[in-house]
Design an enzyme around this catalytic site. Structure first.
Site, PDB file in Angstrom:
ATOM      1  N   HIS A 245       4.729  -4.102   5.147  1.00 51.13           N
ATOM      2  CA  HIS A 245       5.705  -3.045   5.380  1.00 51.13           C
ATOM      3  C   HIS A 245       5.499  -2.244   6.660  1.00 51.13           C
ATOM      4  CE1 HIS A 245       2.827  -0.052   3.635  1.00 51.13           C
ATOM      5  NE2 HIS A 245       2.509  -1.065   2.863  1.00 51.13           N
TER       6      HIS A 245
ATOM      7  N   THR B 153       0.849  -1.192   0.000  1.00 48.68           N
ATOM      8  CA  THR B 153       0.000   0.000   0.000  1.00 48.68           C
ATOM      9  C   THR B 153       0.888   1.247   0.000  1.00 48.68           C
ATOM     10  OG1 THR B 153      -0.120   0.385   2.394  1.00 48.68           O
ATOM     11  CG2 THR B 153      -1.634  -1.260   1.460  1.00 48.68           C
ATOM     12  N   ARG B 154       0.244   2.418   0.031  1.00 50.43           N
ATOM     13  CA  ARG B 154       0.969   3.690   0.064  1.00 50.43           C
ATOM     14  C   ARG B 154       1.201   4.162   1.501  1.00 50.43           C
ATOM     15  NH1 ARG B 154       0.072   9.136  -0.627  1.00 50.43           N
ATOM     16  NH2 ARG B 154      -2.161   8.843  -0.423  1.00 50.43           N
ATOM     17  N   LYS B 155       0.927   3.307   2.468  1.00 53.34           N
ATOM     18  CA  LYS B 155       1.150   3.664   3.871  1.00 53.34           C
ATOM     19  C   LYS B 155       2.624   3.430   4.221  1.00 53.34           C
ATOM     20  CE  LYS B 155      -3.596   2.483   5.182  1.00 53.34           C
ATOM     21  NZ  LYS B 155      -4.459   1.563   5.963  1.00 53.34           N
ATOM     22  N   THR B 156       3.471   4.157   3.521  1.00 50.17           N
ATOM     23  CA  THR B 156       4.916   3.998   3.674  1.00 50.17           C
ATOM     24  C   THR B 156       5.488   5.127   4.522  1.00 50.17           C
ATOM     25  OG1 THR B 156       5.114   5.107   1.541  1.00 50.17           O
ATOM     26  CG2 THR B 156       5.271   2.710   1.539  1.00 50.17           C
TER      27      THR B 156
END
Length: 297
Positions: A279, A140-143
């Site tokens: 992640h 996902t874009r929850k980086t």
């Protein structure tokens, strides 16, 4: 062109090396007191993969660049994406002692996280395939801000899809977009005006009725949010049957996916399973860099 994992570094943008420079600047903003102590004698250091379980190596380009910027050389003893059992002599670093130690912690921290993400990604993918799931597993874009490049790279090495890299990658319309624009249909029409033919449009929906509206309005990907468990497969089947031959689209399911419940979500009626479990809060892989004692000492 070879598809070897060794060539994932070809994906990296021209700016990636400046990120490595920034890491080094952050870690040594003024005096290098330890460097003064060890001086510039030529030394050899072993990169050791440790821990208590098998792990996937990921992050080689970043690790090498850290030391190349410090005038050192790195000799790798295994390939990117390979799984190793601890303790493994992964690489050898050669250079001036103070330069090796300048890069040590920066390189190890990066490698530990990148390899942790690759290891978790591979494990999730293996579980899904073991359940018979043939669709896409995606991150996902929850980086982490400022560290996204490394984290997305780790997902790729681990064998899963990166999903969108940033807000400019694909158009995703979530609940806040829809509520702010008035409706799913309006939001999709507005997105198409600026996204043109080259941008896919994904829409988050919370019910079968909302999915119907999104498909009718021309969404490319339907994220079935909050539709889980026993409802997921029947809803997907009904929608596919209804729109067969009329619209082309993919179904995505996201959220609350773990190793323990993956078998419940890994159904082939869903094309994409996206999860941040690969992640966020992932266990890092333990590496150490040990300078070898000179033979003449």
């Amino acid at each position: 062109m070879s598809s070897s994992l060794e060539h994932f570094e070809y994906l990296l943008p021209p700016s990636w090396k400046t990120q490595v420079t920034a890491w080094l600047q952050e870690d040594t903003p003024s005096f290098d007191y330890g460097g003064f102590v060890v001086g510039e004698a030529q030394r050899e250091a072993y990169l050791l993969g440790k821990g208590h379980q098998a792990a996937v190596l990921a992050g080689k380009p970043f690790f090498t660049e850290v030391f190349e910027q410090l005038g050192c050389e790195v000799e790798w003893h295994m390939e990117e994406g390979q799984t190793f059992e601890p303790v493994k002599h992964v690489a050898t670093v050669r250079g001036k002692a103070r330069h090796v130690l300048l890069g040590e912690r920066v390189a190890l921290n990066m490698l530990a996280r990148c390899s942790g993400i690759a290891t978790k990604s591979k494990r999730i993918l293996d579980i899904a395939r073991g359940c018979g799931y043939q669709g896409i597993i995606a991150g996902t874009r929850k980086t982490t801000p400022g560290f996204r490049l490394v984290e997305k790279y780790g997902m790729l090495v681990g064998g899963i899809d990166c999903h969108r890299y940033d807000l400019s990658s694909m158009i995703m319309l979530k609940d806040n977009h829809i509520w702010s624009s008035g409706s799913i249909t309006t939001a999709i029409k507005q997105a198409r005006k600026v996204g043109g033919f080259s941008q896919l449009v994904e829409v988050e929906v919370g019910s079968e009725a909302e999915a119907d509206e999104a498909i009718d309005a021309g969404a490319d990907i339907i994220m079935l949010d909050n539709i889980e468990g026993d409802q997921l497969a029947p809803v997907a089947r009904r929608l596919r049957d209804k729109w067969s031959g009329k619209r082309k689209f993919l179904f995505e399911s996201s959220g609350n996916i773990t190793e323990t419940n993956l078998h419940e979500r890994a159904i082939n009626e869903i094309d994409i399973l996206s999860t941040s479990v690969v992640h966020q809060s992932v266990q890092h892989i333990d590496f150490s860099l040990k300078i070898q004692k000179p033979k003449d000492v």
